[in-house]
Motif scaffolding. Structure first.
Motif, mmCIF file in Angstrom:
data_model
loop_
_atom_site.group_PDB
_atom_site.id
_atom_site.type_symbol
_atom_site.label_atom_id
_atom_site.label_comp_id
_atom_site.label_asym_id
_atom_site.label_seq_id
_atom_site.Cartn_x
_atom_site.Cartn_y
_atom_site.Cartn_z
ATOM 1 N N LYS A 107 -61.329 -92.045 -1.839
ATOM 2 C CA LYS A 107 -61.633 -93.373 -2.372
ATOM 3 C C LYS A 107 -62.808 -93.335 -3.338
ATOM 4 O O LYS A 107 -62.796 -94.004 -4.367
ATOM 5 N N GLU A 108 -63.818 -92.538 -3.006
ATOM 6 C CA GLU A 108 -65.043 -92.522 -3.805
ATOM 7 C C GLU A 108 -64.948 -91.612 -5.029
ATOM 8 O O GLU A 108 -65.642 -91.828 -6.028
ATOM 9 N N GLN A 109 -64.115 -90.563 -4.935
ATOM 10 C CA GLN A 109 -63.951 -89.587 -6.028
ATOM 11 C C GLN A 109 -65.278 -88.987 -6.481
ATOM 12 O O GLN A 109 -65.646 -89.043 -7.661
ATOM 13 N N PRO A 110 -66.048 -88.379 -5.560
ATOM 14 C CA PRO A 110 -67.301 -87.744 -5.960
ATOM 15 C C PRO A 110 -67.040 -86.396 -6.636
ATOM 16 O O PRO A 110 -66.011 -85.757 -6.403
ATOM 17 N N GLN A 111 -67.986 -85.969 -7.462
ATOM 18 C CA GLN A 111 -67.893 -84.636 -8.062
ATOM 19 C C GLN A 111 -68.561 -83.585 -7.172
ATOM 20 O O GLN A 111 -68.269 -82.401 -7.292
ATOM 21 N N LEU A 112 -69.443 -84.023 -6.288
ATOM 22 C CA LEU A 112 -70.134 -83.099 -5.393
ATOM 23 C C LEU A 112 -70.232 -83.710 -4.008
ATOM 24 O O LEU A 112 -70.578 -84.886 -3.864
ATOM 25 N N LEU A 113 -69.916 -82.905 -2.990
ATOM 26 C CA LEU A 113 -70.020 -83.335 -1.601
ATOM 27 C C LEU A 113 -71.004 -82.404 -0.908
ATOM 28 O O LEU A 113 -70.840 -81.177 -0.941
ATOM 29 N N ILE A 114 -72.042 -82.970 -0.302
ATOM 30 C CA ILE A 114 -73.073 -82.159 0.354
ATOM 31 C C ILE A 114 -73.119 -82.510 1.836
ATOM 32 O O ILE A 114 -73.177 -83.678 2.215
ATOM 33 N N LEU A 115 -73.087 -81.474 2.666
ATOM 34 C CA LEU A 115 -73.167 -81.633 4.114
ATOM 35 C C LEU A 115 -74.197 -80.644 4.652
ATOM 36 O O LEU A 115 -74.454 -79.602 4.048
ATOM 37 N N GLY A 116 -74.767 -80.955 5.816
ATOM 38 C CA GLY A 116 -75.560 -79.954 6.514
ATOM 39 C C GLY A 116 -74.636 -78.856 7.012
ATOM 40 O O GLY A 116 -73.466 -79.105 7.302
ATOM 41 N N VAL A 166 -72.886 -67.901 -6.109
ATOM 42 C CA VAL A 166 -71.511 -68.187 -6.499
ATOM 43 C C VAL A 166 -71.514 -69.301 -7.536
ATOM 44 O O VAL A 166 -72.387 -70.173 -7.524
ATOM 45 N N VAL A 167 -70.551 -69.254 -8.437
ATOM 46 C CA VAL A 167 -70.392 -70.280 -9.467
ATOM 47 C C VAL A 167 -69.165 -71.103 -9.103
ATOM 48 O O VAL A 167 -68.067 -70.554 -8.949
ATOM 49 N N LEU A 168 -69.353 -72.409 -8.955
ATOM 50 C CA LEU A 168 -68.278 -73.287 -8.488
ATOM 51 C C LEU A 168 -67.899 -74.292 -9.561
ATOM 52 O O LEU A 168 -68.765 -74.861 -10.227
ATOM 53 N N ASN A 169 -66.603 -74.503 -9.705
ATOM 54 C CA ASN A 169 -66.111 -75.599 -10.533
ATOM 55 C C ASN A 169 -66.134 -76.874 -9.713
ATOM 56 O O ASN A 169 -65.861 -76.864 -8.505
ATOM 57 N N LEU A 170 -66.440 -77.968 -10.360
ATOM 58 C CA LEU A 170 -66.463 -79.264 -9.680
ATOM 59 C C LEU A 170 -65.074 -79.878 -9.650
ATOM 60 O O LEU A 170 -64.287 -79.643 -10.558
ATOM 61 N N PRO A 171 -64.744 -80.658 -8.627
ATOM 62 C CA PRO A 171 -65.568 -81.045 -7.474
ATOM 63 C C PRO A 171 -65.729 -79.892 -6.486
ATOM 64 O O PRO A 171 -64.882 -79.008 -6.398
ATOM 65 N N ALA A 172 -66.838 -79.944 -5.751
ATOM 66 C CA ALA A 172 -67.154 -78.857 -4.834
ATOM 67 C C ALA A 172 -67.868 -79.385 -3.594
ATOM 68 O O ALA A 172 -68.449 -80.470 -3.607
ATOM 69 N N VAL A 173 -67.800 -78.581 -2.532
ATOM 70 C CA VAL A 173 -68.501 -78.868 -1.281
ATOM 71 C C VAL A 173 -69.629 -77.869 -1.116
ATOM 72 O O VAL A 173 -69.439 -76.662 -1.297
ATOM 73 N N VAL A 174 -70.820 -78.363 -0.784
ATOM 74 C CA VAL A 174 -71.978 -77.510 -0.523
ATOM 75 C C VAL A 174 -72.499 -77.840 0.870
ATOM 76 O O VAL A 174 -72.650 -79.011 1.217
ATOM 77 N N THR A 175 -72.767 -76.800 1.677
ATOM 78 C CA THR A 175 -73.412 -77.020 2.973
ATOM 79 C C THR A 175 -74.809 -76.420 2.920
ATOM 80 O O THR A 175 -75.010 -75.321 2.413
ATOM 81 N N THR A 176 -75.780 -77.152 3.423
ATOM 82 C CA THR A 176 -77.193 -76.830 3.226
ATOM 83 C C THR A 176 -77.771 -75.983 4.350
ATOM 84 O O THR A 176 -77.491 -76.198 5.527
ATOM 85 N N ASP A 177 -78.611 -75.022 3.959
ATOM 86 C CA ASP A 177 -79.347 -74.211 4.920
ATOM 87 C C ASP A 177 -80.801 -74.682 4.963
ATOM 88 O O ASP A 177 -81.227 -75.494 4.139
ATOM 89 N N LEU A 178 -81.566 -74.136 5.889
ATOM 90 C CA LEU A 178 -82.932 -74.621 6.115
ATOM 91 C C LEU A 178 -83.838 -74.453 4.906
ATOM 92 O O LEU A 178 -84.709 -75.277 4.655
ATOM 93 N N ARG A 179 -83.663 -73.372 4.152
ATOM 94 C CA ARG A 179 -84.599 -73.060 3.089
ATOM 95 C C ARG A 179 -84.243 -73.702 1.755
ATOM 96 O O ARG A 179 -84.858 -73.396 0.734
ATOM 97 N N LEU A 180 -83.273 -74.601 1.738
ATOM 98 C CA LEU A 180 -82.899 -75.258 0.482
ATOM 99 C C LEU A 180 -84.016 -76.164 -0.029
ATOM 100 O O LEU A 180 -84.333 -76.172 -1.218
ATOM 101 N N ASN A 181 -84.621 -76.939 0.865
ATOM 102 C CA ASN A 181 -85.712 -77.833 0.473
ATOM 103 C C ASN A 181 -86.447 -78.328 1.714
ATOM 104 O O ASN A 181 -86.050 -78.003 2.845
ATOM 105 N N GLU A 182 -87.482 -79.105 1.489
ATOM 106 C CA GLU A 182 -88.198 -79.755 2.584
ATOM 107 C C GLU A 182 -88.056 -81.260 2.417
ATOM 108 O O GLU A 182 -88.563 -81.825 1.450
ATOM 109 N N PRO A 183 -87.332 -81.924 3.326
ATOM 110 C CA PRO A 183 -87.090 -83.365 3.172
ATOM 111 C C PRO A 183 -88.384 -84.168 3.124
ATOM 112 O O PRO A 183 -89.369 -83.839 3.781
ATOM 113 N N ARG A 184 -88.364 -85.229 2.331
ATOM 114 C CA ARG A 184 -89.512 -86.125 2.203
ATOM 115 C C ARG A 184 -89.538 -87.141 3.343
ATOM 116 O O ARG A 184 -88.547 -87.296 4.077
#
Length: 249
Positions: A107-116, A166-184
């Motif tokens: 329904k939303e048609q996102p170009q990027l999907l991010i999950l933990g 890795v190089v990904l064509n969009l749309p793509a799914v990314v799952t996050t690891d601990l060292r990606l960033n520090e949440p605000r």
């Protein structure tokens, strides 16, 4: 670029969980709940992409009870634009959640999907991969760095041998690891603004998704208690205890 971020309501990581007396599950009565820590990292990455001018809209989605609106409002306070709750009180497995997220993505048609990469309650590490398979999306799991170059996504992954990009064509799914960033932390003004941001509610039935599971929880048990460690004065004493007490050598 529209970014869709999945968040999950879990028991706060500081809480010591208790098993129900009948061993049917975890006792959630009067237990502090929070956003899954890996999902916080996913929200933070999406907000940073928006701040960089790469993402145009950040939509957060959660699957769970009505109380999960609390975690969605937290994500909105962190910088997401709007939220969607797929409301259900059923205990869903990873595949059912992935199917519901795909229905929302359709329904939303996102170009990027991010999950933990995983939730700290079930620890399955399955939903992101299943979502990518169901939707036919490219996927970059265990991400420690994400960048967009030339309309493609560059994801640096943490693997057993080190780092892999890795190089990904969009749309793509990314799952996050601990060292990606520090949440605000959410500021008070943003918490107040989040109360007025759109939060839509739907159901699995409205999305025409069957959440029936072929798995049944038979019994839930707490880990066996462990005795306290001891200090030894010599290698000889250590070997003696390993041989005669622990019986591992």
């Amino acid at each position: 670029m529209k970014v869709l971020v999945a968040v999950k309501r879990v028991v706060d990581f500081n809480v010591k969980v208790r098993v129900k007396a009948d061993h049917s599950g975890i006792d959630l009565a009067n237990v502090k709940m929070a956003m899954n820590p890996f999902c916080e990292i996913a929200v933070e990455e999406a907000v940073r992409l928006k701040e960089q001018g790469i993402a145009s809209e950040v939509v957060v989605v959660s699957v769970g009870p009505g109380a999960a609106q609390e975690q969605l409002r937290t994500a909105l306070a962190l910088g997401a634009d709007r939220a969607v709750l797929v409301e259900t009180v059923d205990e869903l497995n990873a595949l059912a959640v992935a199917k519901l997220l795909k229905a929302v993505a359709d329904k939303e048609q996102p170009q990027l999907l991010i999950l933990g990469k995983q939730a700290i309650d079930s620890d399955n590490n399955q939903t992101g991969q299943m979502l990518a398979a169901l939707g036919g999306y490219a996927q970059g799991t265990f991400a420690s760095k994400v960048s967009v170059e030339g309309g493609q996504l560059l994801v640096t992954r943490e693997v057993d041998g080190g780092l892999q990009t890795v190089v990904l064509n969009l749309p793509a799914v990314v799952t996050t690891d601990l060292r990606l960033n520090e949440p605000r932390y959410a500021s008070l003004p943003n918490i107040m603004k989040a109360k007025k941001k759109p939060l839509d509610t739907t159901t699995p039935e409205a999305l025409s998704v069957s959440t029936a599971s072929s798995n049944t929880v038979v019994k839930v048990e707490a880990p066996a208690s462990r005795s306290a460690g001891i200090k030894v004065k010599s290698v000889a004493e250590l070997v003696e205890k390993l041989k005669n007490e622990a019986k591992v050598i």
